[in-house]
Enzyme design. Sequence first.
Site, PDB file in Angstrom:
ATOM      1  CB  CYS A 170      -0.952  -0.062   1.184  1.00  0.00           C
ATOM      2  SG  CYS A 170      -2.386   1.003   1.004  1.00  0.00           S
ATOM      3  CG  HIS A 214      -3.223  -3.814   3.404  1.00  0.00           C
ATOM      4  ND1 HIS A 214      -2.299  -3.085   4.104  1.00  0.00           N
ATOM      5  CD2 HIS A 214      -3.941  -2.924   2.690  1.00  0.00           C
ATOM      6  CE1 HIS A 214      -2.457  -1.796   3.823  1.00  0.00           C
ATOM      7  NE2 HIS A 214      -3.439  -1.672   2.973  1.00  0.00           N
ATOM      8  CD  GLU A 252      -0.336  -5.617   5.871  1.00  0.00           C
ATOM      9  OE1 GLU A 252      -0.125  -6.185   4.789  1.00  0.00           O
ATOM     10  OE2 GLU A 252      -0.749  -4.436   5.948  1.00  0.00           O
TER      11      GLU A 252
END
Lengths: 225, 79
Positions: free
Chosen positions: A87, A204, A206
Amino acid sequence: MKAGVIVFPGSNCDRDAYHALRDVLGYDTEYLWHADARNLNDYRLIIVPGGFSYGDYLRPGAIARFARIMDSVRDYAARGGLVLGVCNGFQILCEAGLLPGALTRNLSLKFRCKPVHIRVENAETPFTRRYRPGEVLQIPIAHGDGRYVCDETTLQQLRANGQIIFRYCSPTGELGEEWNPNGSVDHIAGVANAQFNVLGMMPHPERACELLLGSEDGRRLLAVS
Amino acid sequence: MPKAKIYITLKPALLDAQGRVLQNALHQLGFESVQQVRVGKYLEVELSPDGDPHEQIEAMCQKLLANPVIEQYRYEVEG
């Protein structure tokens, strides 16, 4: 295995990345402060996290790329170290010239925050070799400036070299404008450098490491050990 | 004191999403003559009198103020 997460003023996905690396994957994980120059040689993975570094002043990533830690990241990447920009981290790596192209305002002008599907276009990189070629992953996005653009020559090179790592797609893997959340050229969700040790992506991973959070499709991407 | 006025816009080949929305809004307001709107940034930079201001502003645009991958810029220096 050691992993590092860079912290800029305005980073807000640093803790998500830290949690995924330390608690989910069990790596010896450290925060790396933006103002410190560091020798990163004994790290296996560096994450440039999402957020709004320096308030996105001027352009997302424009100021962060001058942080002292970015010189260390540049040296580390030049020696083949693995760098993942997510991002805002993707925007920073583009601004820093570590990745080709740039990220501009979403075509819709809206901040898009939702789970999307992306297709693994190159499963032979250090980040993606634990996926099947063409595998469809569900990973969340959260961005206002995610429309990937580059000039035509660069786009041809990215295609020819297999540097387009992820494309936005339908849940069953088809491409289409309705599945492209930001208007990125050629549905691009993630690109790598020519050496494939630096990867930038808007979704994302994560935030997709535990089923409790809706998906664990991002976990294998971070499992680089 | 030299003062530079810098104008930064997206390259013509790139679709300007904000400009397109403004163009539609202007049409709805009855400004039917509008053919295109491009949204950009305007910066004023004041300099000390040392050195060549053009050279300095050019370097600033290249290094930070504009992203040459997606943006073009022009500037005027006064004073």
